[in-house]
Design an enzyme around this catalytic site. Structure first.
Site, mmCIF file in Angstrom:
data_model
loop_
_atom_site.group_PDB
_atom_site.id
_atom_site.type_symbol
_atom_site.label_atom_id
_atom_site.label_comp_id
_atom_site.label_asym_id
_atom_site.label_seq_id
_atom_site.Cartn_x
_atom_site.Cartn_y
_atom_site.Cartn_z
ATOM 1 N N GLU A 1 0.809 -1.205 0.000
ATOM 2 C CA GLU A 1 0.000 0.000 0.000
ATOM 3 C C GLU A 1 0.857 1.278 0.000
ATOM 4 O O GLU A 1 1.745 1.441 0.840
ATOM 5 C CB GLU A 1 -0.930 -0.031 1.232
ATOM 6 C CG GLU A 1 -1.821 1.188 1.389
ATOM 7 C CD GLU A 1 -2.725 1.437 0.202
ATOM 8 O OE1 GLU A 1 -3.364 0.498 -0.263
ATOM 9 O OE2 GLU A 1 -2.766 2.590 -0.267
ATOM 10 N N THR B 1 -5.901 1.623 -5.399
ATOM 11 C CA THR B 1 -5.481 0.216 -5.285
ATOM 12 C C THR B 1 -6.198 -0.651 -6.320
ATOM 13 O O THR B 1 -5.584 -1.512 -6.954
ATOM 14 C CB THR B 1 -5.809 -0.369 -3.889
ATOM 15 O OG1 THR B 1 -5.336 0.519 -2.891
ATOM 16 C CG2 THR B 1 -5.150 -1.730 -3.705
ATOM 17 N N HIS C 1 -1.497 3.254 4.787
ATOM 18 C CA HIS C 1 -2.509 3.994 4.035
ATOM 19 C C HIS C 1 -2.696 5.359 4.690
ATOM 20 O O HIS C 1 -2.677 5.463 5.922
ATOM 21 C CB HIS C 1 -3.829 3.213 4.043
ATOM 22 C CG HIS C 1 -4.834 3.722 3.057
ATOM 23 N ND1 HIS C 1 -5.489 4.927 3.213
ATOM 24 C CD2 HIS C 1 -5.282 3.194 1.898
ATOM 25 C CE1 HIS C 1 -6.295 5.120 2.200
ATOM 26 N NE2 HIS C 1 -6.192 4.083 1.375
ATOM 27 N N ASP D 1 1.449 -0.040 -4.998
ATOM 28 C CA ASP D 1 0.231 0.122 -5.808
ATOM 29 C C ASP D 1 0.117 1.503 -6.468
ATOM 30 O O ASP D 1 -0.304 1.620 -7.618
ATOM 31 C CB ASP D 1 -1.042 -0.215 -5.009
ATOM 32 C CG ASP D 1 -1.250 0.627 -3.758
ATOM 33 O OD1 ASP D 1 -0.345 1.404 -3.380
ATOM 34 O OD2 ASP D 1 -2.340 0.500 -3.142
HETATM 35 C C1 GP9 Z 1 -8.811 -0.578 0.749
HETATM 36 C C2 GP9 Z 1 -7.388 -0.498 0.344
HETATM 37 C C3 GP9 Z 1 -6.976 0.918 0.132
HETATM 38 O O1 GP9 Z 1 -9.331 -1.840 0.797
HETATM 39 O O2 GP9 Z 1 -7.105 -1.321 -0.720
HETATM 40 O O3 GP9 Z 1 -7.496 1.426 -1.017
HETATM 41 P P1 GP9 Z 1 -6.950 2.782 -1.681
HETATM 42 O O4 GP9 Z 1 -7.599 3.922 -0.964
HETATM 43 O O5 GP9 Z 1 -5.468 2.808 -1.547
HETATM 44 O O6 GP9 Z 1 -7.382 2.660 -3.092
HETATM 45 MN MN MN Z 2 -3.817 1.714 -2.161
#
Ligand code: GP9
Ligand code: MN
Length: 425
Positions: free
Chosen positions: A37, A81, A196, A255
């Site tokens: 992430e 993501t 995140h 990602d």
């Molecule tokens: C949520 C995670 C984060 O399930 O995958 O999503 P993002 O905000 O980075 O797209």
């Molecule tokens: Mn993400």
């Protein structure tokens, strides 16, 4: 049905005859694909307050079983993501607005999961968030994922969660038992969560101090990146202990960006630059990409320009699966004869020699804007049309590709394919 015409384009411009020297090297191995992430390449082999940010991920680059791609770009847009998952799965571009996972979750696709399924792979996705986030429950079904281990597959409590939910260390730890009981060979996908925005972490989980700048976001980013690094290190140990490591190929990929351009001032402090130019901004879209093949000892750092659009063909070739009838817009990252550019969703691109950012053409190596009208010999060669804008022709090609990819998605054109490829009826 525009598919035959799109297939012709792919044949002409994307598909290459060259076979990767690594073709089939991981045949029948399990795949463990880890999406990291918000991890950007600028923290790799870098320090904060005199401390290494990512000790494990740094050491993994030096591991002889690892191929590390240092000029690998994310190509995501608003679907974040989920866009990265879409790119990896399909080697198609995400949409310029919204998330294709939501808007076209019921299309026909011919993704990596399905193609590996045809080879006898069992597939599973592991992500400790609500299953319907990004419409994953529906999209994973569409893509043919055999089992989705969502939030309810994990024991989540106040103690082992922070911010968005289950912390990465317990997440990996609790995932091992599922992997161990899985039918082999398997294709498993992991998506971390702790790193995140807004990068929350409790004091006791912090191994390094936060940074000190005008941006709280950037300041908090470093300790959560380090936490994720430690979680991955621990996962490698657990995979080894569980006897799953040797028979697997492990891929790790960032990602998308974690630090947006709203934090350019703080970023320029951290990177010790006067300002973040549009060129720098594009360079900050690099995310780490590792292909780790236990037992294979020829790994190295690869500098060519690559991106998320390349992952599907690369994975298929490593696993010895032919994609000669497939429609895709990336290239195997291990071949030499590649398209030669990575297009971003906003039309910017990175080519071997140039970076086009917000309509300005820069030399990739130096970051210097190309003097328009200079007509240097190099400029003439690359532009082929003897134009003095070396970015122009590539810009057009990127635009064409984005349009063709959109046409496939909007028209649900993979309805007209089967495992034999495109049908013209
Ligand atoms: C949520 C995670 C984060 O399930 O995958 O999503 P993002 O905000 O980075 O797209
Ligand atoms: Mn993400």
């Amino acid at each position: 049905n525009e598919l035959p015409a799109i297939n012709d384009y792919v044949d002409e411009e994307v598909r290459k005859d060259e076979t990767s020297p690594l073709y089939g090297i991981a045949e029948d191995k399990n795949v463990i694909f880890i999406t990291l992430e918000s991890l950007q390449s600028f923290v790799i082999n870098n320090d904060v307050n005199g401390e290494e940010v990512t000790p494990f991920l740094n050491s993994l680059i030096d591991d002889e079983s690892t191929y590390y791609f240092e000029n690998f770009y994310h190509q995501t847009e608003q679907g974040k993501t989920s866009d990265s998952e879409f790119l990896v799965e399909n080697s198609l571009y995400p949409l310029s607005r919204g998330a294709v996972f939501f808007t076209h979750g019921q299309n026909d696709y011919h993704g990596l999961t399905e193609m590996l399924g045809e080879e006898g792979y069992y597939s599973a996705a592991f992500h400790a968030n609500n299953k319907s986030f990004w419409n994953r429950d529906q999209m994973y079904d569409t893509l043919g994922v055999d089992h989705f281990y969502g939030e309810e597959a994990y024991e989540v409590n106040e103690e082992n969660s922070v911010g968005w939910g289950l912390k990465d260390k317990p997440y990996f730890e609790q995932s091992i038992k599922y992997l161990q009981s899985m039918e082999e060979p398997f294709y498993s996908r992991f998506i971390t969560l702790t790193n995140h925005f807004p990068f929350e972490l409790s004091e006791e989980d912090r191994s390094i101090d936060k940074y000190d700048s005008g941006s709280n976001t950037l300041n908090h980013f470093f300790p959560t990146v380090r936490y994720m690094d430690e979680a991955v290190a621990q996962f490698f140990k657990q995979l080894k202990a569980a006897g799953l490591y040797e028979d697997s190929i492990i891929v790790l990929m960032g990602d998308h960006y974690g630090i947006s351009e709203n934090h350019n001032k703080a970023m320029s402090d951290y990177l010790d630059k006067d300002e973040i130019t549009p060129y720098d901004h594009v360079q900050l879209q690099r995310v780490p990409m590792y292909i780790h093949i236990p037992g294979h000892e020829d790994g190295k750092v690869i500098s060519k320009v690559t991106g998320q659009i390349d992952v599907k063909p690369t994975m298929l070739h490593l696993l010895g699966v032919s994609n000669e009838n497939d429609i895709y817009f990336g290239n195997d990252m291990f071949i030499e004869d590649r398209k030669g550019y990575i297009g971003l969703r906003n039309g910017d691109f990175i080519s071997d020699d140039y970076i086009s950012a917000r309509g300005v053409c820069y030399e990739r190596e130096t970051g210097e804007p190309v003097e328009q009208g200079e007509n240097s010999e190099e400029t003439i060669n690359i532009a082929a049309g003897k134009s003095d804008d070396p970015c122009g022709p590539i810009e057009k090609q990127v635009e064409t590709e984005l349009e063709l990819s959109d046409t496939i998605i909007y028209g649900d054109l993979f309805r007209f394919t089967d495992s034999q490829g495109v049908s013209v009826e």
